[in-house]
Scaffold this motif. Structure first.
Motif, mmCIF file in Angstrom:
data_model
loop_
_atom_site.group_PDB
_atom_site.id
_atom_site.type_symbol
_atom_site.label_atom_id
_atom_site.label_comp_id
_atom_site.label_asym_id
_atom_site.label_seq_id
_atom_site.Cartn_x
_atom_site.Cartn_y
_atom_site.Cartn_z
ATOM 1 N N GLY A 28 15.287 15.036 -19.506
ATOM 2 C CA GLY A 28 15.992 14.697 -18.271
ATOM 3 C C GLY A 28 16.922 13.519 -18.451
ATOM 4 O O GLY A 28 16.510 12.451 -18.899
ATOM 5 N N CYS A 29 18.214 13.745 -18.152
ATOM 6 C CA CYS A 29 19.190 12.650 -18.152
ATOM 7 C C CYS A 29 20.330 13.047 -17.210
ATOM 8 O O CYS A 29 20.874 14.142 -17.341
ATOM 9 C CB CYS A 29 19.736 12.398 -19.551
ATOM 10 N N PRO A 30 20.684 12.155 -16.283
ATOM 11 C CA PRO A 30 21.733 12.518 -15.323
ATOM 12 C C PRO A 30 23.153 12.358 -15.868
ATOM 13 O O PRO A 30 24.104 12.801 -15.238
ATOM 14 C CB PRO A 30 21.503 11.516 -14.176
ATOM 15 N N LEU A 31 23.340 11.765 -17.042
ATOM 16 C CA LEU A 31 24.694 11.344 -17.431
ATOM 17 C C LEU A 31 25.580 12.431 -18.043
ATOM 18 O O LEU A 31 26.784 12.419 -17.867
ATOM 19 C CB LEU A 31 24.626 10.150 -18.381
ATOM 20 N N ARG A 32 24.996 13.334 -18.821
ATOM 21 C CA ARG A 32 25.778 14.458 -19.380
ATOM 22 C C ARG A 32 26.987 14.001 -20.214
ATOM 23 O O ARG A 32 28.108 14.514 -20.037
ATOM 24 C CB ARG A 32 26.278 15.401 -18.274
ATOM 25 N N CYS A 33 26.790 13.040 -21.089
ATOM 26 C CA CYS A 33 27.905 12.503 -21.891
ATOM 27 C C CYS A 33 28.578 13.609 -22.712
ATOM 28 O O CYS A 33 27.904 14.511 -23.229
ATOM 29 C CB CYS A 33 27.387 11.433 -22.848
ATOM 30 N N ARG A 34 29.882 13.490 -22.870
ATOM 31 C CA ARG A 34 30.696 14.515 -23.558
ATOM 32 C C ARG A 34 30.175 14.792 -24.964
ATOM 33 O O ARG A 34 30.066 15.924 -25.393
ATOM 34 C CB ARG A 34 32.148 14.009 -23.609
ATOM 35 N N TRP A 35 29.822 13.730 -25.705
ATOM 36 C CA TRP A 35 29.446 13.894 -27.104
ATOM 37 C C TRP A 35 27.930 13.817 -27.321
ATOM 38 O O TRP A 35 27.473 13.639 -28.455
ATOM 39 C CB TRP A 35 30.140 12.844 -27.980
ATOM 40 N N CYS A 36 27.157 13.956 -26.247
ATOM 41 C CA CYS A 36 25.694 13.820 -26.359
ATOM 42 C C CYS A 36 25.142 14.735 -27.463
ATOM 43 O O CYS A 36 25.471 15.923 -27.515
ATOM 44 C CB CYS A 36 25.045 14.180 -25.030
ATOM 45 N N ASP A 37 24.292 14.181 -28.326
ATOM 46 C CA ASP A 37 23.742 15.014 -29.403
ATOM 47 C C ASP A 37 22.341 15.531 -29.061
ATOM 48 O O ASP A 37 21.671 16.104 -29.915
ATOM 49 C CB ASP A 37 23.762 14.265 -30.749
ATOM 50 N N THR A 38 21.913 15.325 -27.809
ATOM 51 C CA THR A 38 20.604 15.872 -27.399
ATOM 52 C C THR A 38 20.754 16.630 -26.076
ATOM 53 O O THR A 38 19.952 16.465 -25.161
ATOM 54 C CB THR A 38 19.547 14.741 -27.262
ATOM 55 N N LYS A 39 21.777 17.470 -26.023
ATOM 56 C CA LYS A 39 22.021 18.236 -24.795
ATOM 57 C C LYS A 39 20.816 19.107 -24.435
ATOM 58 O O LYS A 39 20.580 19.417 -23.277
ATOM 59 C CB LYS A 39 23.278 19.104 -24.961
ATOM 60 N N ALA A 41 17.964 18.304 -24.201
ATOM 61 C CA ALA A 41 16.967 17.539 -23.434
ATOM 62 C C ALA A 41 17.527 17.045 -22.094
ATOM 63 O O ALA A 41 16.936 16.195 -21.447
ATOM 64 C CB ALA A 41 16.471 16.345 -24.263
ATOM 65 N N TRP A 42 18.677 17.573 -21.670
ATOM 66 C CA TRP A 42 19.292 17.102 -20.426
ATOM 67 C C TRP A 42 18.452 17.389 -19.186
ATOM 68 O O TRP A 42 18.379 16.584 -18.278
ATOM 69 C CB TRP A 42 20.659 17.773 -20.249
ATOM 70 N N ASP A 43 17.853 18.588 -19.138
ATOM 71 C CA ASP A 43 17.135 18.987 -17.919
ATOM 72 C C ASP A 43 15.657 18.659 -18.018
ATOM 73 O O ASP A 43 15.070 18.771 -19.084
ATOM 74 C CB ASP A 43 17.294 20.494 -17.698
ATOM 75 N N THR A 70 12.610 7.883 -26.398
ATOM 76 C CA THR A 70 14.029 8.169 -26.259
ATOM 77 C C THR A 70 14.216 9.326 -25.293
ATOM 78 O O THR A 70 13.296 9.730 -24.587
ATOM 79 C CB THR A 70 14.626 8.428 -27.674
ATOM 80 N N GLY A 71 15.431 9.873 -25.243
ATOM 81 C CA GLY A 71 15.646 10.945 -24.293
ATOM 82 C C GLY A 71 16.749 11.872 -24.745
ATOM 83 O O GLY A 71 17.044 11.935 -25.937
ATOM 84 N N GLY A 72 17.351 12.442 -23.675
ATOM 85 C CA GLY A 72 17.175 12.141 -22.255
ATOM 86 C C GLY A 72 17.305 10.655 -21.935
ATOM 87 O O GLY A 72 17.791 9.865 -22.722
ATOM 88 N N GLU A 73 16.841 10.338 -20.716
ATOM 89 C CA GLU A 73 16.853 8.943 -20.265
ATOM 90 C C GLU A 73 15.447 8.554 -19.826
ATOM 91 O O GLU A 73 15.039 8.829 -18.693
ATOM 92 C CB GLU A 73 17.868 8.780 -19.116
ATOM 93 N N THR A 98 17.702 3.503 -24.133
ATOM 94 C CA THR A 98 18.186 3.782 -22.779
ATOM 95 C C THR A 98 19.691 3.574 -22.690
ATOM 96 O O THR A 98 20.250 2.764 -23.441
ATOM 97 C CB THR A 98 17.465 2.860 -21.762
ATOM 98 N N ALA A 99 20.300 4.276 -21.729
ATOM 99 C CA ALA A 99 21.723 4.026 -21.453
ATOM 100 C C ALA A 99 21.885 2.792 -20.567
ATOM 101 O O ALA A 99 23.005 2.377 -20.266
ATOM 102 C CB ALA A 99 22.348 5.247 -20.790
ATOM 103 N N GLY A 100 20.784 2.226 -20.117
ATOM 104 C CA GLY A 100 20.853 0.998 -19.303
ATOM 105 C C GLY A 100 21.204 1.263 -17.854
ATOM 106 O O GLY A 100 21.831 0.447 -17.195
ATOM 107 N N PRO A 116 25.031 1.178 -23.440
ATOM 108 C CA PRO A 116 25.855 1.442 -22.246
ATOM 109 C C PRO A 116 26.977 2.410 -22.595
ATOM 110 O O PRO A 116 27.522 2.352 -23.699
ATOM 111 C CB PRO A 116 26.438 0.059 -21.893
ATOM 112 N N LYS A 117 27.278 3.280 -21.677
ATOM 113 C CA LYS A 117 28.260 4.317 -21.962
ATOM 114 C C LYS A 117 29.668 3.879 -21.547
ATOM 115 O O LYS A 117 29.873 3.318 -20.476
ATOM 116 C CB LYS A 117 27.866 5.626 -21.254
ATOM 117 N N LEU A 118 30.635 4.184 -22.419
ATOM 118 C CA LEU A 118 32.041 3.816 -22.207
ATOM 119 C C LEU A 118 32.808 5.040 -21.696
ATOM 120 O O LEU A 118 32.253 6.133 -21.608
ATOM 121 C CB LEU A 118 32.654 3.351 -23.534
HETATM 122 S S1 SF4 Z 1 20.850 11.401 -23.464
HETATM 123 FE FE1 SF4 Z 1 22.175 9.603 -23.854
HETATM 124 S S2 SF4 Z 1 24.023 10.462 -24.784
HETATM 125 FE FE2 SF4 Z 1 22.911 12.190 -23.845
HETATM 126 S S3 SF4 Z 1 23.793 12.409 -21.802
HETATM 127 FE FE3 SF4 Z 1 22.032 11.043 -21.597
HETATM 128 S S4 SF4 Z 1 22.858 8.968 -21.818
HETATM 129 FE FE4 SF4 Z 1 24.405 10.387 -22.575
#
Ligand code: SF4
Length: 226
Positions: A28-39, A41-43, A70-73, A98-100, A116-118
């Motif tokens: 689970g992670c709400p951010l969905r970063c473009r280059w995330c390498d653990t997609k 684990a998003w849900d 780690t995660g996810g978040e 964490t993404a903070g 932190p994400k840019l």
């Molecule tokens: S797990 Fe990390 S890199 Fe992936 S979407 Fe979440 S904050 Fe972004």
């Protein structure tokens, strides 16, 4: 807790890079970063429900002091403090990655690894980009994490243009020990890592920030479970 995977490898990034570590990946992670390498684990549904006792038992199957949550978040999971307490009671050294974006008081971890994400992480999809922009940065939360933990700050760098944004953000947070700041190349593959590393190394020499390697990309080309 919803756990996506638990595995044994080397810490690939940050000041503890190279140390054999057990990784607990929270789903689970709400951010969905473009280059995330653990997609994968998003849900939240990408994880199996486990009690903190079950997770702590699994972690202890490896003779290893270092545990990376780690995660996810992981910081958006309300059961996280209980898991960290159980692992600390078992004598483990705990890093939380964490993404903070969230602060939980009284978290007895040893290292808060904050990334932190840019703007280089904004997703391409417009709807996801809006969610990402609204939740990727909270200066007050970053301040709380830094004031209350032993920490490292890792920034994913895609190009030299990211440096001004990093410096602006550090100014906004204030009270940063610059010796705890690391830059690491945005790289999903070994080839990309090798191509971008010299650019990031130059930025480190220019600023005095440390270079963070990415052993999991270099050795295993970012294969899942490494
Ligand atoms: S797990 Fe990390 S890199 Fe992936 S979407 Fe979440 S904050 Fe972004």
């Amino acid at each position: 807790m919803h756990i996506n995977e638990i595995f044994y490898s080397l810490q690939g990034e940050g000041f503890l890079a190279g140390l054999p570590s057990v990784f607990v990946r929270v789903a689970g992670c709400p951010l969905r970063c473009r280059w995330c390498d653990t997609k994968y684990a998003w849900d939240k549904e990408a994880g199996r429900q486990n009690s903190t006792d079950e997770i702590a038992w699994t972690v202890q199957q490896w003779p290893c002091k270092y545990v990376v949550i780690t995660g996810g978040e992981p910081m958006v999971d309300s059961d996280l403090p209980q898991l960290v307490r159980e692992l600390k009671a078992a004598g483990k050294h705990i890093t939380i990655e964490t993404a903070g974006i969230a602060y939980i008081p009284d978290m007895p971890c040893d290292l808060m690894s904050i990334s932190p994400k840019l703007s280089n992480s904004v997703p391409d999809d417009a709807k996801l980009a809006a969610i990402h922009k609204n939740s990727k940065l909270d200066i007050a939360v970053l301040g709380e994490l830094i004031d209350n933990h032993n920490y490292q700050l890792k920034f994913v760098v895609d190009s030299v243009n990211d440096l001004s944004e990093i410096q602006e953000l550090l100014d906004k947070i204030g009270n940063i020990d610059t010796e705890k700041v690391m830059l690491m190349p945005q790289a999903a593959t070994r080839d990309e890592l090798l191509t971008k590393s010299p650019m990031v190394a130059d930025l480190c020499k220019q600023t005095g920030f440390a270079f963070s390697q990415r052993i999991q990309v270099l050795l295993w080309n970012n294969e899942r479970g490494t």
